[in-house]
Enzyme design. Structure first.
Site, PDB file in Angstrom:
ATOM      1  N   ASP A   1       3.313 -18.360  -6.394  1.00 47.50           N
ATOM      2  CA  ASP A   1       2.413 -17.573  -7.243  1.00 47.50           C
ATOM      3  C   ASP A   1       1.417 -18.519  -7.905  1.00 47.50           C
ATOM      4  OD1 ASP A   1       2.836 -14.467  -8.368  1.00 47.50           O
ATOM      5  OD2 ASP A   1       1.501 -15.729  -9.580  1.00 47.50           O
TER       6      ASP A   1
ATOM      7  N   THR B   1      -2.116  -4.905  -4.820  1.00 41.94           N
ATOM      8  CA  THR B   1      -3.296  -4.206  -4.294  1.00 41.94           C
ATOM      9  C   THR B   1      -3.683  -3.150  -5.329  1.00 41.94           C
ATOM     10  OG1 THR B   1      -1.787  -2.763  -3.047  1.00 41.94           O
ATOM     11  CG2 THR B   1      -2.829  -4.539  -1.843  1.00 41.94           C
TER      12      THR B   1
ATOM     13  N   PHE C   1       9.999   0.006   0.170  1.00 46.01           N
ATOM     14  CA  PHE C   1      10.235   1.339  -0.395  1.00 46.01           C
ATOM     15  C   PHE C   1      11.103   1.221  -1.650  1.00 46.01           C
ATOM     16  CE2 PHE C   1       9.575   1.767   4.177  1.00 46.01           C
ATOM     17  CZ  PHE C   1       8.533   2.678   4.210  1.00 46.01           C
ATOM     18  N   LEU C   2      10.865   0.156  -2.417  1.00 46.64           N
ATOM     19  CA  LEU C   2      11.724  -0.121  -3.575  1.00 46.64           C
ATOM     20  C   LEU C   2      11.347   0.746  -4.753  1.00 46.64           C
ATOM     21  CD1 LEU C   2      11.419  -4.019  -3.392  1.00 46.64           C
ATOM     22  CD2 LEU C   2      13.164  -2.576  -2.327  1.00 46.64           C
TER      23      LEU C   2
ATOM     24  N   LYS D   1       4.120   4.118   4.945  1.00 43.68           N
ATOM     25  CA  LYS D   1       4.244   3.840   3.512  1.00 43.68           C
ATOM     26  C   LYS D   1       3.462   4.867   2.671  1.00 43.68           C
ATOM     27  CE  LYS D   1       4.557   1.800  -0.446  1.00 43.68           C
ATOM     28  NZ  LYS D   1       5.688   1.399  -1.215  1.00 43.68           N
TER      29      LYS D   1
ATOM     30  N   ASN E   1       5.087   7.940   0.208  1.00 45.49           N
ATOM     31  CA  ASN E   1       4.824   8.057  -1.222  1.00 45.49           C
ATOM     32  C   ASN E   1       4.055   9.338  -1.555  1.00 45.49           C
ATOM     33  OD1 ASN E   1       6.215   5.882  -2.077  1.00 45.49           O
ATOM     34  ND2 ASN E   1       4.462   4.573  -2.523  1.00 45.49           N
TER      35      ASN E   1
ATOM     36  N   GLY F   1       9.205  17.629 -14.853  1.00 55.11           N
ATOM     37  CA  GLY F   1       9.036  16.724 -15.990  1.00 55.11           C
ATOM     38  C   GLY F   1       7.596  16.684 -16.441  1.00 55.11           C
TER      39      GLY F   1
ATOM     40  N   CYS G   1       3.068   3.104  -8.270  1.00 56.00           N
ATOM     41  CA  CYS G   1       2.906   3.485  -6.860  1.00 56.00           C
ATOM     42  C   CYS G   1       2.295   4.860  -6.641  1.00 56.00           C
ATOM     43  CB  CYS G   1       4.248   3.415  -6.144  1.00 56.00           C
ATOM     44  SG  CYS G   1       4.811   1.737  -5.876  1.00 56.00           S
TER      45      CYS G   1
ATOM     46  N   ARG H   1       3.008   1.213 -16.629  1.00 53.13           N
ATOM     47  CA  ARG H   1       1.821   1.533 -15.828  1.00 53.13           C
ATOM     48  C   ARG H   1       1.757   3.026 -15.504  1.00 53.13           C
ATOM     49  NH1 ARG H   1       2.095  -2.986 -11.262  1.00 53.13           N
ATOM     50  NH2 ARG H   1       4.293  -2.867 -11.815  1.00 53.13           N
TER      51      ARG H   1
HETATM   52  C1  UDX Z   1       8.201   4.913  -5.979  1.00 53.52           C
HETATM   53  C2  UDX Z   1       8.928   5.230  -4.646  1.00 53.52           C
HETATM   54  O1  UDX Z   1      10.133   5.961  -4.904  1.00 53.52           O
HETATM   55  C3  UDX Z   1       9.211   3.949  -3.903  1.00 53.52           C
HETATM   56  O2  UDX Z   1       9.805   4.251  -2.631  1.00 53.52           O
HETATM   57  C4  UDX Z   1       7.908   3.176  -3.690  1.00 53.52           C
HETATM   58  O3  UDX Z   1       8.148   1.970  -3.039  1.00 53.52           O
HETATM   59  C5  UDX Z   1       7.219   2.929  -5.042  1.00 53.52           C
HETATM   60  O4  UDX Z   1       7.045   4.176  -5.715  1.00 53.52           O
HETATM   61  P1  UDX Z   1       8.884   4.109  -8.423  1.00 53.52           P
HETATM   62  O5  UDX Z   1       7.433   4.174  -8.760  1.00 53.52           O
HETATM   63  O6  UDX Z   1       9.661   2.924  -8.863  1.00 53.52           O
HETATM   64  O7  UDX Z   1       9.087   4.199  -6.829  1.00 53.52           O
HETATM   65  O8  UDX Z   1       9.572   5.368  -9.082  1.00 53.52           O
HETATM   66  P2  UDX Z   1      10.312   6.721  -8.678  1.00 53.52           P
HETATM   67  O9  UDX Z   1      11.733   6.661  -9.066  1.00 53.52           O
HETATM   68  O10 UDX Z   1      10.042   7.097  -7.279  1.00 53.52           O
HETATM   69  O11 UDX Z   1       9.600   7.750  -9.688  1.00 53.52           O
HETATM   70  C6  UDX Z   1       8.187   7.879  -9.740  1.00 53.52           C
HETATM   71  C7  UDX Z   1       7.755   8.855 -10.800  1.00 53.52           C
HETATM   72  O12 UDX Z   1       8.112  10.182 -10.438  1.00 53.52           O
HETATM   73  C8  UDX Z   1       8.352   8.643 -12.186  1.00 53.52           C
HETATM   74  O13 UDX Z   1       7.358   8.839 -13.156  1.00 53.52           O
HETATM   75  C9  UDX Z   1       9.428   9.692 -12.287  1.00 53.52           C
HETATM   76  O14 UDX Z   1       9.708  10.075 -13.612  1.00 53.52           O
HETATM   77  C10 UDX Z   1       8.808  10.814 -11.494  1.00 53.52           C
HETATM   78  N1  UDX Z   1       9.782  11.749 -10.914  1.00 53.52           N
HETATM   79  C11 UDX Z   1      10.609  11.332  -9.916  1.00 53.52           C
HETATM   80  C12 UDX Z   1       9.822  13.056 -11.360  1.00 53.52           C
HETATM   81  O15 UDX Z   1       9.083  13.463 -12.271  1.00 53.52           O
HETATM   82  N2  UDX Z   1      10.715  13.929 -10.770  1.00 53.52           N
HETATM   83  C13 UDX Z   1      11.538  13.555  -9.762  1.00 53.52           C
HETATM   84  O16 UDX Z   1      12.303  14.412  -9.276  1.00 53.52           O
HETATM   85  C14 UDX Z   1      11.501  12.212  -9.335  1.00 53.52           C
END
Ligand code: UDX
Length: 442
Positions: A31, A87, A156-157, A211, A215, A260, A267, A334
């Site tokens: 980095d 990105t 896909f984390l 990807k 998403n 919610g 992402c 974020r």
């Molecule tokens: C996501 C994808 O799941 C992951 O595969 C990708 O690589 C990056 O983006 P992340 O951003 O860490 O991961 O969070 P995630 O658990 O997927 O939740 C994203 C948002 O959706 C959150 O704000 C969460 O509160 C919201 N959410 C998720 C809902 O409002 N309802 C749900 O049922 C699920």
């Protein structure tokens, strides 16, 4: 022994590096940020992620992972080079590829033997070929005719369970152009292969699209259920039971149907907008993606309306906010829905006491820059309820599932409780003396 260098030690690069070193590989994470590299070499991670600190210390101790700012040496030493730089979003919604291209130039500038270049950053379809071309041009400028392979291997984390997701992946997607590169990638992930993790081997463009498509589909699932919440409130249906009923259909599945305050994070907001932008560039109308983005904006705004309708004038009102991060188990702010919701409430004269178990430091930086009047950054949920007219339960941290409601009620000067994650039952809340509002349950 295969040597792996990972360029970019942010969220994705660090988790990938630490996990691959735990798979037994020799990993160097690179980095530009000297302070972060210095701390990482001491075993201090710049982000909060369950399980990360332990794996970092273990593999540092075993000398399987190291951290450096020296990109030249890392490129020269590695057999496989992962690109895992950010990105971010441009103003027009497109993905900003400056970092990715800069790294491509450096790889071409420094490489001295055959390499496999793997893109892990989320990039628009076609970027892998551009990276390949940049490296070719750099080599030509050096009058070198070195062979190299380009691979796309999207991540896909999920934040909050990134280590688990890496080691228990639903699938590994590999976009490649040669059998040698495919075999090397299978070797990198050998530990998962033994676990019978499915591998999808496709071309680079398809891997890049998988990807964005994944998403955008997940974001659409959330916007779909959120869009129905208002209708449920007006008709007397219960969104949680509707989601359960839908989820029992194996074709739909029960995951990602939690209503919610809207999705946030690094992402979904960024990738949906980037996909829309790619569609516009190719003159393809992606109406569903567009509607998903709009429904998410609307949902955040609707949370403010629920509060305003319940409380009347918001001028001079004080609200205690439980949870600020975009979801639980992360310190990440974020695109958190809390930002837009608190901003809008602040414009109408509301002040806040706030508490989040992990995101307070990050929230402070953002709130200071903006116009959100914070009375106090609190020590816990009870501190945050002191003398408040209302409580907003914004993020579903586990500790908010078993609040001492009597204590909260006694601390407050009013009795409004806005449960934006549908955690509590209305009967119990009314019994405790709250005016209780939730999402999609009339
Ligand atoms: C996501 C994808 O799941 C992951 O595969 C990708 O690589 C990056 O983006 P992340 O951003 O860490 O991961 O969070 P995630 O658990 O997927 O939740 C994203 C948002 O959706 C959150 O704000 C969460 O509160 C919201 N959410 C998720 C809902 O409002 N309802 C749900 O049922 C699920």
């Amino acid at each position: 022994m295969m040597k792996i260098s990972i360029i970019g030690s942010g969220y994705v690069g660090l988790v990938t590096g630490v996990c691959l070193s735990d798979f037994g590989w020799q990993v160097t994470c690179v980095d530009q940020n000297e302070e972060i590299i210095h701390k990482l070499n001491q075993g201090i991670a710049p982000i909060y992620e369950p399980g990360l600190d332990d794996l970092l210390l273990k593999n540092l101790y075993n000398k399987r992972i190291s951290f450096t700012t020296d990109i030249k040496q890392s490129v020269m030493d590695a057999d496989i080079i992962f690109i895992a730089v950010g990105t971010p979003q441009n103003n027009d919604g497109s993905a900003n590829l400056t970092n990715v291209f800069e790294v491509a130039h450096q790889i071409g500038h420094f490489m001295n033997s055959k390499k496999i270049i793997v893109d892990k950053s989320t990039v628009p379809v076609g970027t892998g070929q551009l990276v390949k071309k940049i490296i070719r041009e750099e080599l030509e400028a050096r009058e070198l005719n070195l062979d190299y392979d380009m691979v796309s291997n999207p991540e896909f984390l999920r934040q909050g369970s990134a280590i688990y997701d890496f080691t228990h992946a639903d699938r590994v997607v590999i976009g490649a152009e040669s059998q040698e590169a495919i075999d090397a990638m299978k070797e990198v992930y050998r530990v998962l292969f033994i676990n019978e993790t499915p591998f999808l081997i496709v071309n680079i463009e398809t891997a890049e699209m998988v990807k964005y498509a994944s998403n955008a589909f997940l974001a659409t699932k959330i916007s779909f259920i959120n869009e129905l919440t208002e209708l449920c409130e007006k008709t007397g249906a219960n969104i949680q039971q509707v989601a359960t009923g839908m989820g029992m259909d194996g074709r739909i599945g029960s995951k990602f149907l939690h209503a919610g305050p809207g999705y946030g994070g690094s992402c979904f907001p960024k990738d949906t907008k980037a996909l829309l932008h790619i569609g516009n560039q190719q003159q393809c109308n992606l109406g569903i993606i567009k509607a998903t983005i709009e429904a998410n904006e609307k949902q955040k705004h609707r949370m403010v309306e629920i509060i305003a309708q319940a409380m009347g004038s918001l001028n001079g009102k004080r609200i205690g906010v439980l949870g600020l991060a975009f979801k639980n188990n992360t310190d990440d702010m974020r695109e958190a829905p809390s930002l837009d919701i608190l901003n809008e409430l602040a414009l109408q004269g509301t002040q806040f006491r706030v508490y989040d178990p992990k995101a307070m430091q990050n929230a402070k930086k953002l709130f200071h820059a903006g116009q959100i009047p914070i009375i106090k950054y609190c020590d816990d949920e009870y501190d945050a309820s002191l003398d408040m007219d209302a409580i907003i339960l914004m993020t579903e941290w586990n500790q908010f599932r078993s609040l001492n409601l009597d204590h909260i009620k006694k601390n407050m000067r009013g009795n409004y409780f806005f449960d934006f994650r549908n955690i509590y039952s209305k009967e119990i809340m009314v019994q405790k003396g709250f005016q209780y509002y939730c999402v999609g349950r009339s």
